[in-house]
Scaffold this active site. Structure first.
Site, PDB file in Angstrom:
ATOM      1  N   HIS A  66       3.177 -12.334  -3.994  1.00 48.58           N
ATOM      2  CA  HIS A  66       3.396 -13.463  -3.168  1.00 48.58           C
ATOM      3  C   HIS A  66       3.612 -14.819  -4.035  1.00 48.58           C
ATOM      4  O   HIS A  66       4.621 -15.628  -3.761  1.00 48.58           O
ATOM      5  CB  HIS A  66       2.358 -14.033  -2.059  1.00 48.58           C
ATOM      6  CG  HIS A  66       2.353 -12.941  -1.035  1.00 48.58           C
ATOM      7  ND1 HIS A  66       1.946 -13.463   0.214  1.00 48.58           N
ATOM      8  CD2 HIS A  66       2.526 -11.721  -0.931  1.00 48.58           C
ATOM      9  CE1 HIS A  66       1.900 -12.447   1.113  1.00 48.58           C
ATOM     10  NE2 HIS A  66       2.188 -11.308   0.388  1.00 48.58           N
ATOM     11  N   VAL A  70       8.164 -16.410  -4.198  1.00 48.98           N
ATOM     12  CA  VAL A  70       8.357 -17.679  -3.491  1.00 48.98           C
ATOM     13  C   VAL A  70       8.685 -18.769  -4.762  1.00 48.98           C
ATOM     14  O   VAL A  70       7.626 -18.796  -5.560  1.00 48.98           O
ATOM     15  CB  VAL A  70       7.692 -18.049  -2.716  1.00 48.98           C
ATOM     16  CG1 VAL A  70       7.886 -19.431  -1.933  1.00 48.98           C
ATOM     17  CG2 VAL A  70       7.033 -16.955  -1.678  1.00 48.98           C
ATOM     18  N   GLY A  72       9.602 -17.992  -7.573  1.00 45.07           N
ATOM     19  CA  GLY A  72       9.391 -17.505  -8.948  1.00 45.07           C
ATOM     20  C   GLY A  72       7.917 -17.584  -9.314  1.00 45.07           C
ATOM     21  O   GLY A  72       7.109 -17.978  -8.305  1.00 45.07           O
ATOM     22  N   ASP A  74       5.213 -18.978 -10.373  1.00 46.89           N
ATOM     23  CA  ASP A  74       5.024 -20.417 -10.708  1.00 46.89           C
ATOM     24  C   ASP A  74       3.705 -21.086 -10.173  1.00 46.89           C
ATOM     25  O   ASP A  74       3.315 -22.200 -10.196  1.00 46.89           O
ATOM     26  CB  ASP A  74       6.010 -21.436 -10.479  1.00 46.89           C
ATOM     27  CG  ASP A  74       6.084 -21.684  -8.921  1.00 46.89           C
ATOM     28  OD1 ASP A  74       5.588 -20.889  -8.168  1.00 46.89           O
ATOM     29  OD2 ASP A  74       6.643 -22.473  -8.373  1.00 46.89           O
ATOM     30  N   SER A  76       2.649 -21.376  -7.254  1.00 48.80           N
ATOM     31  CA  SER A  76       2.900 -22.308  -6.004  1.00 48.80           C
ATOM     32  C   SER A  76       1.900 -21.806  -4.901  1.00 48.80           C
ATOM     33  O   SER A  76       1.787 -22.568  -4.146  1.00 48.80           O
ATOM     34  CB  SER A  76       4.332 -22.583  -5.832  1.00 48.80           C
ATOM     35  OG  SER A  76       4.992 -21.211  -5.609  1.00 48.80           O
ATOM     36  N   ASN A  94       2.345 -17.974   7.730  1.00 49.92           N
ATOM     37  CA  ASN A  94       1.974 -16.961   8.115  1.00 49.92           C
ATOM     38  C   ASN A  94       1.716 -15.767   7.125  1.00 49.92           C
ATOM     39  O   ASN A  94       0.563 -15.242   7.352  1.00 49.92           O
ATOM     40  CB  ASN A  94       2.979 -16.412   9.164  1.00 49.92           C
ATOM     41  CG  ASN A  94       2.180 -15.570  10.530  1.00 49.92           C
ATOM     42  OD1 ASN A  94       0.955 -15.925  10.718  1.00 49.92           O
ATOM     43  ND2 ASN A  94       2.703 -14.718  11.083  1.00 49.92           N
ATOM     44  N   PRO A 164       8.863 -10.628   2.763  1.00 46.33           N
ATOM     45  CA  PRO A 164       9.272  -9.687   3.543  1.00 46.33           C
ATOM     46  C   PRO A 164       8.014  -9.401   4.615  1.00 46.33           C
ATOM     47  O   PRO A 164       6.883  -9.006   4.357  1.00 46.33           O
ATOM     48  CB  PRO A 164       9.559  -8.407   3.057  1.00 46.33           C
ATOM     49  CG  PRO A 164       8.846  -8.417   1.709  1.00 46.33           C
ATOM     50  CD  PRO A 164       8.570  -9.879   1.348  1.00 46.33           C
TER      51      PRO A 164
HETATM   52  C1  HEM Z   1       7.975  -4.219   0.040  1.00 49.99           C
HETATM   53  C2  HEM Z   1       7.483  -5.428   0.868  1.00 49.99           C
HETATM   54  C3  HEM Z   1       6.007  -5.552   1.165  1.00 49.99           C
HETATM   55  C4  HEM Z   1       5.530  -5.959   2.573  1.00 49.99           C
HETATM   56  C5  HEM Z   1       6.399  -5.974   3.644  1.00 49.99           C
HETATM   57  C6  HEM Z   1       4.225  -5.838   2.374  1.00 49.99           C
HETATM   58  C7  HEM Z   1       3.248  -6.229   3.446  1.00 49.99           C
HETATM   59  C8  HEM Z   1       2.017  -6.396   3.181  1.00 49.99           C
HETATM   60  C9  HEM Z   1       1.018  -6.503   4.474  1.00 49.99           C
HETATM   61  C10 HEM Z   1       1.613  -7.028   5.950  1.00 49.99           C
HETATM   62  C11 HEM Z   1      -0.051  -6.530   4.150  1.00 49.99           C
HETATM   63  C12 HEM Z   1      -1.344  -6.434   4.926  1.00 49.99           C
HETATM   64  C13 HEM Z   1      -1.838  -7.964   4.941  1.00 49.99           C
HETATM   65  C14 HEM Z   1      -3.215  -7.933   6.040  1.00 49.99           C
HETATM   66  O1  HEM Z   1      -2.838  -7.631   7.183  1.00 49.99           O
HETATM   67  O2  HEM Z   1      -4.068  -8.229   5.654  1.00 49.99           O
HETATM   68  C15 HEM Z   1       0.150  -6.039   2.613  1.00 49.99           C
HETATM   69  C16 HEM Z   1      -1.022  -5.841   2.047  1.00 49.99           C
HETATM   70  C17 HEM Z   1      -0.996  -5.459   0.724  1.00 49.99           C
HETATM   71  N1  HEM Z   1      -0.073  -5.608  -0.263  1.00 49.99           N
HETATM   72 FE1  HEM Z   1       1.858  -5.637   0.436  1.00 49.99          FE
HETATM   73  N2  HEM Z   1       3.760  -5.833   1.173  1.00 49.99           N
HETATM   74  C18 HEM Z   1       4.923  -5.601   0.432  1.00 49.99           C
HETATM   75  C19 HEM Z   1       5.118  -5.339  -1.011  1.00 49.99           C
HETATM   76  C20 HEM Z   1       4.021  -5.454  -1.738  1.00 49.99           C
HETATM   77  C21 HEM Z   1       3.998  -5.719  -3.142  1.00 49.99           C
HETATM   78  C22 HEM Z   1       5.270  -5.528  -4.134  1.00 49.99           C
HETATM   79  C23 HEM Z   1       2.711  -5.610  -3.522  1.00 49.99           C
HETATM   80  C24 HEM Z   1       2.082  -5.628  -5.116  1.00 49.99           C
HETATM   81  C25 HEM Z   1       2.889  -5.448  -5.946  1.00 49.99           C
HETATM   82  C26 HEM Z   1       1.959  -5.547  -2.440  1.00 49.99           C
HETATM   83  C27 HEM Z   1       0.572  -5.535  -2.617  1.00 49.99           C
HETATM   84  C28 HEM Z   1      -0.333  -5.536  -1.664  1.00 49.99           C
HETATM   85  C29 HEM Z   1      -1.755  -5.111  -1.542  1.00 49.99           C
HETATM   86  C30 HEM Z   1      -2.506  -4.647  -2.628  1.00 49.99           C
HETATM   87  C31 HEM Z   1      -2.177  -5.252  -0.246  1.00 49.99           C
HETATM   88  C32 HEM Z   1      -3.684  -5.015   0.332  1.00 49.99           C
HETATM   89  C33 HEM Z   1      -4.361  -6.444   0.199  1.00 49.99           C
HETATM   90  C34 HEM Z   1      -5.740  -6.325   0.637  1.00 49.99           C
HETATM   91  O3  HEM Z   1      -6.542  -5.507   0.574  1.00 49.99           O
HETATM   92  O4  HEM Z   1      -6.223  -7.567   0.967  1.00 49.99           O
HETATM   93  N3  HEM Z   1       2.487  -5.631  -1.436  1.00 49.99           N
HETATM   94  N4  HEM Z   1       1.240  -6.051   2.286  1.00 49.99           N
END
Ligand code: HEM
Ligand SMILES: *[C@@H]1O[C@H](CO)[C@@H](O)[C@H](O)[C@H]1NC(C)=O
Ligand SMILES: *[C@@H]1O[C@H](CO)[C@@H](O)[C@H](O)[C@H]1NC(C)=O
Ligand SMILES: *[C@@H]1O[C@H](CO)[C@@H](O)[C@H](O)[C@H]1NC(C)=O
Ligand SMILES: *[C@@H]1O[C@H](CO)[C@@H](O)[C@H](O)[C@H]1NC(C)=O
Ligand SMILES: *[C@@H]1O[C@H](CO)[C@@H](O)[C@H](O)[C@H]1NC(C)=O
Ligand SMILES: *[C@@H]1O[C@H](CO)[C@@H](O)[C@H](O)[C@H]1NC(C)=O
Ligand SMILES: CC(=O)N[C@H]1CO[C@H](CO)[C@@H](O)[C@@H]1O
Length: 329
Positions: A66, A70, A72, A74, A76, A94, A164
């Protein structure tokens, strides 16, 4: 202009370019002189705390995503609303409602401020904490270059544009990642972060209860047995926004290949996960990962993290080194 002066000019311009480039680059061990213990302090803090709070590794990894997407990498994402002229910051947007780990980053920062005031950026802390947390729970390790500076601007609507949503389709994922200089391979690898962590039902309930947009219907690209299970045990009502589900059931604490195996069984939790199987290119990357050794995934995931960690960074004299991660100086 004579040949030799043209040559001098070229050398001069080349040098300028080199200096410009060098200034804009991160490097390994950036704090070796200015704060020699910095990286060890981060590592010690993570090693002390994550084993007692393993579920924090996931949100701390997500924090870097995150941050970097956004404006880069940084820092933020860490800024609090009040300090940015009461403008809504990324935190209040959101996608950030479910981010966790701000207190963890703040604690590391305060130790570093005691050790060397005003030297180590919050953006670098995010990158180091993400790496060390993943490593501590048995995931890959990757080299983290440092020297990022902290931004002064955080804007909620930019977070909405650049992070996304879980209902993203393949082409919007591809577009958003490409806008950060990340390709389809990076998309597949970085989505592998979903091998750890949890999600709130509100992030995927539409797939279970309202796929038609008319108050009913289930996403046909989600395995129906899995969907039934989620409805029965995890997300019992369409408006449930407090319950959670593991993103990689059965091994949500283990950094492994099971996320990709589930994708091939149509058990990815989000539409954005499922979308990765809908392009032949990304499907073949997934199959390669599933059929390859775990070490190959680890190595490639690390490379993708390094790439993501360099997105639009502020270096040199840009930005600032914040004293407190939640506030601009
Ligand atoms: C490809 C697009 C991505 C989308 C659409 C996406 C979306 C999401 C969403 C909606 C959640 C759940 C949040 C919640 O309901 O509590 C989540 C959790 C998570 N995302 Fe992604 N994500 C993406 C890519 C990534 C990337 C690139 C990373 C890190 C390199 C990442 C790491 C994580 C992790 C570790 C969680 C679990 C967080 C937790 O346990 O609280 N995600 N993601
Ligand atoms: C920043 O805001 C959050 C709530 O959004 C709050 O919990 C936290 O204490 C604030 N940080 C500081 C340092 O005031
Ligand atoms: C808040 O937003 C306004 C309007 O875009 C901008 O002019 C101002 O600089 C922002 N305040 C801070 C402190 O960033
Ligand atoms: C935040 O970003 C949006 C979209 O780029 C822009 O329209 C808006 O003016 C920005 N807000 C502030 C307070 O700078
Ligand atoms: C993907 O989603 C975007 C944004 O919601 C939309 O504009 C686009 O039409 C969708 N593409 C496909 C192929 O469905
Ligand atoms: C279903 O989705 C549509 C479109 O996103 C939304 O307007 C509607 O409120 C939703 N219905 C329910 C019952 O959640
Ligand atoms: C969660 O749902 C309840 C009731 O449906 C609603 O009052 C509340 O505002 C929702 N909270 C969030 C964070 O969306
Ligand atoms: C961590 C954090 O700042 N969360 C905020 C997300 O946005 C909501 C609504 O604007 C705030 O109430 C939370 O404090």
């Amino acid at each position: 202009m004579g040949v030799s002066s043209k040559m001098m000019m070229m050398i001069f311009l080349g040098l300028l370019g080199f200096i410009g480039l060098a200034e804009a680059q991160l490097k390994l061990g950036y704090y070796a002189q200015s704060c020699p213990k910095a990286e060890a302090i981060v590592q010690d803090y993570v090693h002390q705390h994550i084993p007692h709070a393993q579920s924090m590794a996931a949100p701390l990894l997500r924090m870097q995503f995150h941050d970097c997407f956004v404006r880069g990498c940084d820092g933020s994402v860490l800024l609090n609303k009040t300090e940015v002229g009461n403008n809504d910051t990324e935190k209040t947007a959101n996608p950030n409602l479910t981010l966790r780990g701000f207190g963890f980053i703040d604690s590391v920062k305060s130790i570093l401020e005691e050790e060397c005031p005003g030297v180590v950026s919050c953006a670098d802390i995010i990158a180091l904490v993400a790496r060390d947390s993943v490593w501590t729970v048995g995931g890959p390790w990757w080299p983290v270059t440092t020297g990022r500076r902290d931004g002064r601007i955080s804007n909620a609507s930019e977070a909405l544009q650049d992070i996304p949503p879980p209902f993203s389709n393949f082409s919007s994922l591809q577009t958003i990642f490409a806008s950060k200089g990340l390709d389809l391979k990076d998309l597949v690898l970085l989505s592998g972060a979903h091998t750890i962590g949890i999600a709130h039902c509100s992030s995927f309930n539409e797939r279970l209860y309202n796929f038609t947009g008319r108050g009913y219907g289930q996403d046909p690209s989600l395995d129906s047995e899995y969907a039934a299970n989620l409805k029965e045990r995890k997300c019992k009502t369409p408006s449930d926004n407090t319950s959670i589900a593991e993103m990689d059931p059965g091994s949500h604490r283990t950094f492994d290949l099971s996320y990709y195996k589930l994708l091939l069984k149509r058990r990815g939790l989000f539409q954005s996960d499922a979308a990765l199987t809908k392009s032949l290119t990304t499907l073949s990357y997934i199959k390669e990962l599933v059929n390859g050794p775990l070490e190959a995934f680890f190595a490639e995931f690390g490379q993708a993290m390094v790439k993501m960690g360099e997105v639009q960074v502020l270096t040199g004299s840009a930005g600032e080194i914040r004293k407190h991660c939640a506030f601009v100086n």
